[in-house]
Design a protein around this motif. Sequence first.
Motif, mmCIF file in Angstrom:
data_model
loop_
_atom_site.group_PDB
_atom_site.id
_atom_site.type_symbol
_atom_site.label_atom_id
_atom_site.label_comp_id
_atom_site.label_asym_id
_atom_site.label_seq_id
_atom_site.Cartn_x
_atom_site.Cartn_y
_atom_site.Cartn_z
ATOM 1 N N ILE A 143 -71.264 -28.983 88.612
ATOM 2 C CA ILE A 143 -70.067 -29.271 87.829
ATOM 3 C C ILE A 143 -70.033 -28.504 86.517
ATOM 4 O O ILE A 143 -68.981 -28.061 86.064
ATOM 5 C CB ILE A 143 -69.970 -30.791 87.554
ATOM 6 N N ARG A 144 -71.200 -28.347 85.879
ATOM 7 C CA ARG A 144 -71.318 -27.757 84.543
ATOM 8 C C ARG A 144 -70.342 -28.433 83.565
ATOM 9 O O ARG A 144 -69.474 -27.795 82.957
ATOM 10 C CB ARG A 144 -71.037 -26.248 84.583
ATOM 11 N N PRO A 145 -70.466 -29.772 83.401
ATOM 12 C CA PRO A 145 -69.515 -30.473 82.525
ATOM 13 C C PRO A 145 -69.705 -30.069 81.067
ATOM 14 O O PRO A 145 -70.817 -29.801 80.623
ATOM 15 C CB PRO A 145 -69.864 -31.944 82.746
ATOM 16 N N GLN A 146 -68.618 -30.040 80.342
ATOM 17 C CA GLN A 146 -68.680 -29.794 78.907
ATOM 18 C C GLN A 146 -68.729 -31.103 78.130
ATOM 19 O O GLN A 146 -69.186 -31.136 76.993
ATOM 20 C CB GLN A 146 -67.471 -28.953 78.480
ATOM 21 N N VAL A 147 -68.237 -32.171 78.756
ATOM 22 C CA VAL A 147 -68.241 -33.500 78.138
ATOM 23 C C VAL A 147 -68.670 -34.512 79.194
ATOM 24 O O VAL A 147 -68.229 -34.439 80.347
ATOM 25 C CB VAL A 147 -66.848 -33.874 77.590
ATOM 26 N N ILE A 148 -69.536 -35.448 78.809
ATOM 27 C CA ILE A 148 -69.950 -36.537 79.690
ATOM 28 C C ILE A 148 -69.638 -37.867 79.009
ATOM 29 O O ILE A 148 -70.044 -38.084 77.858
ATOM 30 C CB ILE A 148 -71.451 -36.463 80.023
ATOM 31 N N PHE A 149 -68.920 -38.737 79.697
ATOM 32 C CA PHE A 149 -68.614 -40.069 79.191
ATOM 33 C C PHE A 149 -69.381 -41.101 80.027
ATOM 34 O O PHE A 149 -69.316 -41.073 81.260
ATOM 35 C CB PHE A 149 -67.116 -40.375 79.277
#
Length: 225
Positions: A143-149
């Motif tokens: 995924i290479r997320p930039q933000v994780i919630f």
Amino acid sequence: MGPDALATISYAVPVLVSLLTVRFFFVLWRSSQPASKPRAARLRCLIVLGSGGHTAEMMNIVATLQKDRFTPRYYVAALTDNMSLQKAQVYEQSLIQSDGKKTVENAHFMQIYRSREVGQSYITSIATTLLAILHAMWLVIRIRPQVIFCNGPGTCFPLCISAFLLKVLGLGWSSVFYIESIARVKKLSLSGLLLYKLRIADQFFVQWPQLQQKYPRAYYAGRLM
């Protein structure tokens, strides 16, 4: 293996360890700094769903996000938890009906191995936790997320650990936003405590003022429910 190769390895290993150590402390320092304004017009967003109240709280948070800003959205829930993803799918479908956008462009739904099932012994949970971390690492790399919630379910811990390791290795940077559940009035959940003590969360929020007093690096966000 010849003596020259062994000599090269003997020099390379300490250098590599030193570089990783420096990088490790840099990531810890950078994660504790105030969040800078993101430059990207869109941010790949990984949203961790727990069961029951965790999902209800997280969907309330998601509802407040700028949908054209935090996109695409990747919802992740435990492999044995089907209800949470169904709630996320229903929510995303409501957005499609209101603006006509295709769900494939904005939302994706995934499952991950659970670190520990309810009632599972701590000894057997060692193996399942390692499996969950490997699976989480694969998901984060994909995924290479930039933000994780995330807001407390055990599912979030291997994902956040994986994101932190990728930051140390210089393979990507994910800003972890942790919002402690409103059910935690006097003390943090186990996931929250680990992320707080290990300084893995870039921004740590609590919903009760007494928690902020007990954990001064946390931010008091008020009631989100």
